[in-house]
Scaffold this active site. Structure first.
Site, PDB file in Angstrom:
ATOM      1  N   ASN A  37       5.772 -18.688  -7.498  1.00 51.98           N
ATOM      2  CA  ASN A  37       6.488 -17.581  -8.118  1.00 51.98           C
ATOM      3  C   ASN A  37       7.858 -17.337  -7.486  1.00 51.98           C
ATOM      4  O   ASN A  37       7.982 -17.276  -6.265  1.00 51.98           O
ATOM      5  CB  ASN A  37       5.638 -16.303  -7.985  1.00 51.98           C
ATOM      6  CG  ASN A  37       6.008 -15.294  -9.045  1.00 51.98           C
ATOM      7  OD1 ASN A  37       6.546 -15.664 -10.092  1.00 51.98           O
ATOM      8  ND2 ASN A  37       5.732 -14.047  -8.782  1.00 51.98           N
ATOM      9  N   TYR A 160       5.634  -1.019  -4.955  1.00 50.67           N
ATOM     10  CA  TYR A 160       5.110  -2.322  -5.372  1.00 50.67           C
ATOM     11  C   TYR A 160       4.208  -2.205  -6.606  1.00 50.67           C
ATOM     12  O   TYR A 160       3.275  -1.397  -6.631  1.00 50.67           O
ATOM     13  CB  TYR A 160       4.318  -2.971  -4.209  1.00 50.67           C
ATOM     14  CG  TYR A 160       3.507  -4.098  -4.732  1.00 50.67           C
ATOM     15  CD1 TYR A 160       2.132  -3.991  -4.916  1.00 50.67           C
ATOM     16  CD2 TYR A 160       4.148  -5.253  -5.196  1.00 50.67           C
ATOM     17  CE1 TYR A 160       1.406  -5.001  -5.490  1.00 50.67           C
ATOM     18  CE2 TYR A 160       3.423  -6.264  -5.778  1.00 50.67           C
ATOM     19  CZ  TYR A 160       2.055  -6.133  -5.925  1.00 50.67           C
ATOM     20  OH  TYR A 160       1.356  -7.129  -6.529  1.00 50.67           O
ATOM     21  N   ASP A 215      -3.852  -2.723  -2.897  1.00 50.93           N
ATOM     22  CA  ASP A 215      -3.006  -3.731  -2.245  1.00 50.93           C
ATOM     23  C   ASP A 215      -1.874  -3.031  -1.502  1.00 50.93           C
ATOM     24  O   ASP A 215      -0.975  -2.460  -2.119  1.00 50.93           O
ATOM     25  CB  ASP A 215      -2.420  -4.669  -3.322  1.00 50.93           C
ATOM     26  CG  ASP A 215      -1.792  -5.922  -2.722  1.00 50.93           C
ATOM     27  OD1 ASP A 215      -1.523  -6.859  -3.493  1.00 50.93           O
ATOM     28  OD2 ASP A 215      -1.584  -5.954  -1.490  1.00 50.93           O
ATOM     29  N   HIS A 217       0.175  -4.526   0.331  1.00 46.33           N
ATOM     30  CA  HIS A 217       1.266  -5.510   0.151  1.00 46.33           C
ATOM     31  C   HIS A 217       2.154  -5.630   1.383  1.00 46.33           C
ATOM     32  O   HIS A 217       3.385  -5.592   1.292  1.00 46.33           O
ATOM     33  CB  HIS A 217       2.095  -5.148  -1.090  1.00 46.33           C
ATOM     34  CG  HIS A 217       2.530  -6.367  -1.852  1.00 46.33           C
ATOM     35  ND1 HIS A 217       3.790  -6.883  -1.770  1.00 46.33           N
ATOM     36  CD2 HIS A 217       1.860  -7.159  -2.696  1.00 46.33           C
ATOM     37  CE1 HIS A 217       3.893  -7.943  -2.538  1.00 46.33           C
ATOM     38  NE2 HIS A 217       2.733  -8.140  -3.120  1.00 46.33           N
ATOM     39  N   GLU A 241      -6.131  -4.617   0.703  1.00 46.13           N
ATOM     40  CA  GLU A 241      -5.506  -5.943   0.712  1.00 46.13           C
ATOM     41  C   GLU A 241      -4.177  -5.947   1.463  1.00 46.13           C
ATOM     42  O   GLU A 241      -3.379  -5.031   1.340  1.00 46.13           O
ATOM     43  CB  GLU A 241      -5.261  -6.382  -0.722  1.00 46.13           C
ATOM     44  CG  GLU A 241      -4.610  -7.727  -0.869  1.00 46.13           C
ATOM     45  CD  GLU A 241      -4.399  -8.105  -2.322  1.00 46.13           C
ATOM     46  OE1 GLU A 241      -5.000  -7.460  -3.199  1.00 46.13           O
ATOM     47  OE2 GLU A 241      -3.611  -9.031  -2.572  1.00 46.13           O
ATOM     48  N   GLU A 267      -3.307 -14.443   0.256  1.00 42.69           N
ATOM     49  CA  GLU A 267      -2.582 -15.007  -0.906  1.00 42.69           C
ATOM     50  C   GLU A 267      -1.319 -15.738  -0.460  1.00 42.69           C
ATOM     51  O   GLU A 267      -0.862 -16.642  -1.144  1.00 42.69           O
ATOM     52  CB  GLU A 267      -2.242 -13.925  -1.920  1.00 42.69           C
ATOM     53  CG  GLU A 267      -1.237 -12.915  -1.464  1.00 42.69           C
ATOM     54  CD  GLU A 267      -0.973 -11.842  -2.507  1.00 42.69           C
ATOM     55  OE1 GLU A 267      -1.945 -11.211  -2.973  1.00 42.69           O
ATOM     56  OE2 GLU A 267       0.190 -11.648  -2.870  1.00 42.69           O
ATOM     57  N   ARG A 288      -8.036 -14.734   0.154  1.00 39.81           N
ATOM     58  CA  ARG A 288      -7.292 -14.592  -1.098  1.00 39.81           C
ATOM     59  C   ARG A 288      -6.458 -15.823  -1.457  1.00 39.81           C
ATOM     60  O   ARG A 288      -5.549 -15.720  -2.276  1.00 39.81           O
ATOM     61  CB  ARG A 288      -6.336 -13.403  -0.972  1.00 39.81           C
ATOM     62  CG  ARG A 288      -7.008 -12.070  -0.837  1.00 39.81           C
ATOM     63  CD  ARG A 288      -7.211 -11.384  -2.167  1.00 39.81           C
ATOM     64  NE  ARG A 288      -5.977 -11.023  -2.831  1.00 39.81           N
ATOM     65  CZ  ARG A 288      -5.758 -11.247  -4.115  1.00 39.81           C
ATOM     66  NH1 ARG A 288      -6.664 -11.858  -4.850  1.00 39.81           N
ATOM     67  NH2 ARG A 288      -4.626 -10.892  -4.686  1.00 39.81           N
ATOM     68  N   HIS A 317      -6.472 -15.325  -5.341  1.00 41.49           N
ATOM     69  CA  HIS A 317      -5.256 -14.754  -5.923  1.00 41.49           C
ATOM     70  C   HIS A 317      -5.182 -15.159  -7.398  1.00 41.49           C
ATOM     71  O   HIS A 317      -5.607 -16.250  -7.776  1.00 41.49           O
ATOM     72  CB  HIS A 317      -4.071 -15.326  -5.154  1.00 41.49           C
ATOM     73  CG  HIS A 317      -2.797 -14.625  -5.410  1.00 41.49           C
ATOM     74  ND1 HIS A 317      -1.600 -15.289  -5.451  1.00 41.49           N
ATOM     75  CD2 HIS A 317      -2.508 -13.329  -5.622  1.00 41.49           C
ATOM     76  CE1 HIS A 317      -0.627 -14.426  -5.674  1.00 41.49           C
ATOM     77  NE2 HIS A 317      -1.154 -13.232  -5.771  1.00 41.49           N
ATOM     78  N   GLU A 344      -9.147 -12.152  -9.108  1.00 43.90           N
ATOM     79  CA  GLU A 344      -8.058 -11.335  -9.671  1.00 43.90           C
ATOM     80  C   GLU A 344      -7.737 -11.897 -11.045  1.00 43.90           C
ATOM     81  O   GLU A 344      -7.612 -13.114 -11.215  1.00 43.90           O
ATOM     82  CB  GLU A 344      -6.839 -11.440  -8.769  1.00 43.90           C
ATOM     83  CG  GLU A 344      -5.645 -10.649  -9.252  1.00 43.90           C
ATOM     84  CD  GLU A 344      -4.518 -10.682  -8.232  1.00 43.90           C
ATOM     85  OE1 GLU A 344      -4.572 -11.492  -7.296  1.00 43.90           O
ATOM     86  OE2 GLU A 344      -3.597  -9.878  -8.366  1.00 43.90           O
TER      87      GLU A 344
HETATM   88  C1  CS2 Z   1       0.023  -9.491  -5.466  1.00 47.65           C
HETATM   89  C2  CS2 Z   1       0.846 -10.582  -6.098  1.00 47.65           C
HETATM   90  O1  CS2 Z   1      -1.617 -10.052  -7.049  1.00 47.65           O
HETATM   91  C3  CS2 Z   1      -1.417  -9.633  -5.894  1.00 47.65           C
HETATM   92  O2  CS2 Z   1      -2.299  -9.342  -5.079  1.00 47.65           O
HETATM   93  O3  CS2 Z   1       0.123  -9.460  -4.073  1.00 47.65           O
HETATM   94  O4  CS2 Z   1       0.992 -10.283  -7.452  1.00 47.65           O
HETATM   95  C4  CS2 Z   1       2.219 -10.757  -5.482  1.00 47.65           C
HETATM   96  O5  CS2 Z   1       2.917  -9.535  -5.537  1.00 47.65           O
HETATM   97  C5  CS2 Z   1       2.987 -11.805  -6.260  1.00 47.65           C
HETATM   98  O6  CS2 Z   1       2.216 -12.981  -6.337  1.00 47.65           O
HETATM   99  C6  CS2 Z   1       4.309 -12.110  -5.570  1.00 47.65           C
HETATM  100  O7  CS2 Z   1       4.965 -13.130  -6.262  1.00 47.65           O
HETATM  101 MG    MG Z   2      -1.679  -9.048  -3.137  1.00 50.77          MG
END
Ligand code: CS2
Ligand code: MG
Length: 408
Positions: A37, A160, A215, A217, A241, A267, A288, A317, A344
């Protein structure tokens, strides 16, 4: 059997999917996903310039040796770009293997451990009433688990994955207005004062059955994360998360010492070496990783097996950027894994997306049912793919109110 050619397609309906197609001398082809991404062109270049020229002529059945060739042979190992490029090749070789065996991949892993795999949706809202509406809608669709993100009163900009106005539910992960990121302003105190109350309100409103995920983040320091995890402990989250950046493999110890709130990380990990100590010390509860960013099925299966030895479950993820190809690969792992936790799941299924990646995988009532078609069980409409070009996009960057660059 030999690989005769490989093609890369960058682009797709609303996403810059990076799709790899590997052709063989027996007419069987395999599909892989290298969608990193916001940096999509880089795995595509790595594949085009370095990996594909070596791939031609190799036997596609030797997926392990090919993985080792590209991993050890690169000398400078790991990193999301290289591991996404290998990941796509690895997924495509497993796809070919499944088609040769005339079996869905989960059969090659050891068969099914479950029919439907539990999934979670992304509930979000500009404020708490908006979030409650979003959770209500997902529960009405049959979801048993939701990730909840909420606008924080007084926060200078939307946080976020939170819309900046009520009623919008799109996950605002990538902004396709260009490569220069927007700036999000973050205030940790406002977040740590408000978010525990919001999570408690969701628990009170929707009862003890709902699996609630959140999350963070990467936004908190280890101490702030330990305090936050302790404060939300009575709410009984399914997981908290990325409470703090986990590339420092010491930070989760402090959280573990102060709270039994389940922790999910990984992730952003792209190899087993990013998390082997965290797993062996059982410092978290859900891994993840994603097949796209962590070297494909072969490597992720190793991570899943190590995690399984240490009572850690999977929570792959599945961000908005994920292609139906990588989601299919994860669906087969989810059907097989004895230590499966949750997947997810962002509703990928725009009509164009379904047209570009036809498959018989099914998502119903909050559960993902893997297809029994041979291989990955997903196809690719090349002609349609040619209609889409790469569209530069970016995440926001995050700054504190004094201008300090912080974690996105
Ligand atoms: C996020 C992701 O899905 C999640 O848990 O942490 O969507 C993340 O923000 C994106 O993959 C970043 O590109
Ligand atoms: Mg995440």
């Amino acid at each position: 059997m030999k690989i005769t050619d490989a093609k890369i397609f960058v682009g797709g309906p609303g996403k810059n999917y990076v799709t790899l197609k590997i052709m063989t001398d027996q007419g069987i082809y395999g599909l892989g996903d290298a969608t990193l991404n916001n940096r999509e062109t880089l795995p595509a270049i790595y594949l085009q310039d370095y990996l594909i020229p070596n791939l031609i002529g190799m036997d596609p059945r030797n997926s392990e040796d090919i993985w080792q060739f590209f991993y050890r042979g690169a000398y400078f190992r790991r990193g999301p770009i290289a591991m996404a490029a290998f990941g796509a090749i690895d997924m495509a070789l497993w796809d070919i293997k499944g088609k040769l065996a005339n079996m869905p991949l989960y059969q090659l892993f050891g068969g099914k451990s479950r029919e439907g795999a539990l999934t979670y949706a992304h509930a979000t809202g500009a404020d708490l009433p908006d979030l409650i509406d979003s959770v209500t809608r997902y529960i009405a669709q049959g979801y048993k688990a939701v990730r909840v993100q909420c606008g924080i009163p007084g926060m200078p900009t939307a946080s976020y994955a939170v819309p900046d106005q009520k009623g919008l539910t799109d996950d605002l992960i990538t902004d396709f207005s260009g490569i220069r990121p927007k700036t999000e302003v973050w205030n940790t105190d406002l977040y740590t004062r408000f978010m525990p109350q919001a999570l408690a309100e969701i628990r009170d409103r929707f009862g003890p059955e709902l699996k609630i995920l959140h999350d963070v983040h990467h936004r908190l320091t280890p101490r702030e994360a330990a305090q936050f995890a302790k404060e939300v402990e009575p709410i009984g989250l399914y997981w908290l998360e990325d409470p703090t950046p986990a590339e420092d493999q010491n930070v989760l110890r402090l959280i573990r010492k102060h709270s039994t709130t389940p922790i999910a990380v990984g992730e952003v990990f792209n190899s087993i070496w990013d998390c082997n100590r965290l797993i062996e010390e059982e410092l978290f509860d859900f891994i993840r990783v994603a097949v796209t960013y962590a070297g494909g099925i072969t490597h992720v299966k190793r991570i899943v097996d190590l995690a399984g030895l240490h009572n850690i479950r999977t929570g792959f993820h599945g961000a908005p950027s994920h292609s139906p190809i990588s989601m299919a690969a994860q669906a087969h792992l989810n059907a097989w894994a004895p230590n499966f936790g949750i997947q997810e799941y962002l509703v990928l299924g725009t009509q164009e997306c379904d047209e570009m990646f036809p498959s018989e995988h099914r998502h119903e009532d909050g559960l993902f049912f893997v297809s029994d078609a041979p291989g990955l069980g997903v196809d690719f409409n090349e002609e349609m793919a040619k209609r889409y070009d790469y569209a530069p996009g970016s995440h926001p960057v995050v700054r504190l109110e004094d201008g300090t660059l912080w974690n996105y």
